[in-house]
Scaffold this active site. Structure first.
Site, mmCIF file in Angstrom:
data_model
loop_
_atom_site.group_PDB
_atom_site.id
_atom_site.type_symbol
_atom_site.label_atom_id
_atom_site.label_comp_id
_atom_site.label_asym_id
_atom_site.label_seq_id
_atom_site.Cartn_x
_atom_site.Cartn_y
_atom_site.Cartn_z
ATOM 1 N N TRP A 10 0.818 -1.222 0.000
ATOM 2 C CA TRP A 10 0.000 0.000 0.000
ATOM 3 C C TRP A 10 0.848 1.268 0.000
ATOM 4 O O TRP A 10 0.334 2.358 -0.227
ATOM 5 C CB TRP A 10 -0.930 0.000 1.214
ATOM 6 C CG TRP A 10 -2.030 -1.012 1.160
ATOM 7 C CD1 TRP A 10 -2.229 -1.981 0.211
ATOM 8 C CD2 TRP A 10 -3.095 -1.170 2.109
ATOM 9 N NE1 TRP A 10 -3.347 -2.727 0.512
ATOM 10 C CE2 TRP A 10 -3.900 -2.246 1.681
ATOM 11 C CE3 TRP A 10 -3.442 -0.512 3.284
ATOM 12 C CZ2 TRP A 10 -5.029 -2.661 2.376
ATOM 13 C CZ3 TRP A 10 -4.572 -0.927 3.989
ATOM 14 C CH2 TRP A 10 -5.354 -1.996 3.530
ATOM 15 N N LYS A 11 2.136 1.136 0.313
ATOM 16 C CA LYS A 11 3.035 2.310 0.393
ATOM 17 C C LYS A 11 2.457 3.338 1.371
ATOM 18 O O LYS A 11 1.801 2.954 2.341
ATOM 19 C CB LYS A 11 3.282 2.887 -1.002
ATOM 20 C CG LYS A 11 3.766 1.806 -1.983
ATOM 21 C CD LYS A 11 4.310 2.336 -3.274
ATOM 22 C CE LYS A 11 4.771 1.178 -4.155
ATOM 23 N NZ LYS A 11 5.375 1.621 -5.410
ATOM 24 N N HIS A 96 12.761 -2.377 -0.577
ATOM 25 C CA HIS A 96 12.034 -1.768 -1.691
ATOM 26 C C HIS A 96 12.880 -0.658 -2.295
ATOM 27 O O HIS A 96 13.588 0.058 -1.582
ATOM 28 C CB HIS A 96 10.685 -1.219 -1.212
ATOM 29 C CG HIS A 96 9.775 -0.875 -2.344
ATOM 30 N ND1 HIS A 96 9.921 0.284 -3.073
ATOM 31 C CD2 HIS A 96 8.762 -1.561 -2.913
ATOM 32 C CE1 HIS A 96 9.017 0.287 -4.036
ATOM 33 N NE2 HIS A 96 8.294 -0.818 -3.963
ATOM 34 N N GLY A 174 5.145 2.267 -10.801
ATOM 35 C CA GLY A 174 4.304 3.455 -10.809
ATOM 36 C C GLY A 174 4.348 4.231 -12.117
ATOM 37 O O GLY A 174 3.865 5.357 -12.197
ATOM 38 N N GLY A 235 1.530 -2.458 -6.282
ATOM 39 C CA GLY A 235 1.417 -1.138 -5.667
ATOM 40 C C GLY A 235 0.053 -0.531 -5.938
ATOM 41 O O GLY A 235 -0.945 -0.848 -5.286
ATOM 42 N N GLY A 236 -0.015 0.349 -6.933
ATOM 43 C CA GLY A 236 -1.233 1.109 -7.223
ATOM 44 C C GLY A 236 -2.491 0.269 -7.319
ATOM 45 O O GLY A 236 -3.540 0.632 -6.758
HETATM 46 P P1 13P Z 1 3.110 -0.221 -8.869
HETATM 47 O O1 13P Z 1 2.318 -1.490 -8.943
HETATM 48 O O2 13P Z 1 2.305 0.960 -8.421
HETATM 49 O O3 13P Z 1 3.922 0.024 -10.090
HETATM 50 O O4 13P Z 1 4.173 -0.452 -7.665
HETATM 51 C C1 13P Z 1 4.917 -1.593 -7.634
HETATM 52 C C2 13P Z 1 5.635 -1.658 -6.347
HETATM 53 O O5 13P Z 1 6.522 -0.862 -6.078
HETATM 54 C C3 13P Z 1 5.224 -2.683 -5.388
HETATM 55 O O6 13P Z 1 6.125 -2.779 -4.337
#
Ligand code: 13P
Length: 251
Positions: A10-11, A96, A174, A235-236
């Site tokens: 989720w960052k 990461h 991203g 991520g997203g």
């Molecule tokens: P995205 O899926 O948003 O490109 O991010 C990937 C990521 O960094 C997962 O750790």
């Protein structure tokens, strides 16, 4: 045999309330799904204990996005592996590219974090991957190999067997620009070879290697169909239950 895993990262997104809702939504969707993979959500530290209370850990795993490189003590603002484990979390993302890039995490620091995660029975999801310049100048295999060697190759074979790897080409994170399934497979096969050279074929065959970087429902199936791609770190697309589930069901 190695596991297929789809993990969300989720960052630095969602308030606590939004995070609880998202976790509940994913948990609800999983009740009626029959996924062919393990599913984990890695959430901000502030959310761990609360999310742990609203999910069924038999169908949905919980992880942190980082932990400290020290056991405990005067490290203001840091969160230890023991603290993470005490919330009920079972996984932790380490290394990461955003941590390496923005917070100066070196191979040496990451080695400490991996050791502390393992000492607290957390499964590290250890990220590796090259930046665009390294992809373009052809050094990407060397870069990824050095990242693995630099932080993981002092582990015993038994401890290495507890690690999940995530190949995340930084240029694909991203950006909406995914590695092609062939590019992912090429790197994953290389990584498995690096592990086999050090720990033997059995350990290598049993290591889950996830792909991360603009993975979404529309490209997940092709990526996961590759023999050396054992799932994704998302991520997203993990920030909405529907798109996350679209990736989970791509297996
Ligand atoms: P995205 O899926 O948003 O490109 O991010 C990937 C990521 O960094 C997962 O750790």
């Amino acid at each position: 045999m190695r596991k297929n895993i789809v993990a969300g990262n989720w960052k630095m997104n969602t308030t606590l309330q939004e995070g609880i809702k998202l976790a509940e939504d994913v948990n609800e969707a999983l009740k009626t799904a029959t996924p062919k993979c393990d599913i984990v959500i890695c959430v901000p530290f502030t959310h761990l204990a609360s999310v742990n209370n609203v999910i069924d850990k038999n169908i949905l795993g919980l992880g942190a996005e980082n932990c400290a490189d020290h056991v405990k003590g005067a490290y203001t603002g840091e969160v230890s592996a023991a603290m993470v484990a005490s919330t009920g979390a079972t996984h932790v993302i380490l290394g990461h590219s955003e941590r390496r890039q923005y917070y100066g995490e070196t191979a040496e620091i990451l080695k400490e974090k991996v050791n502390l995660a393992l000492a607290n029975n957390l499964t590290p999801i250890f990220c590796i991957g090259e930046v665009l310049e390294q992809r373009e100048d052809g050094s990407y295999f060397d870069v990824v190999k050095a990242q693995i060697e630099g932080s993981l190759f002092e582990l015993s074979a038994e401890d290495f067997g507890k690690i999940v790897l995530a190949y995340e080409p930084v240029w694909a994170i991203g950006t909406g620009k995914t590695a092609t399934d062939d590019q992912a497979e090429e790197m994953h096969a290389f990584i498995r070879g690096v592990i086999a050279d050090k720990y033997g074929k059995e350990v290598a065959d049993n290591t889950s290697i996830l792909y991360g970087g603009s993975c979404k429902p529309s490209n997940a199936a092709a990526l996961f169909a590759k023999p050396n791609v054992d799932g994704g770190l998302i991520g997203g697309a993990a920030l909405e239950a529907e798109s996350f589930m679209g990736i989970v069901t791509a297996f």
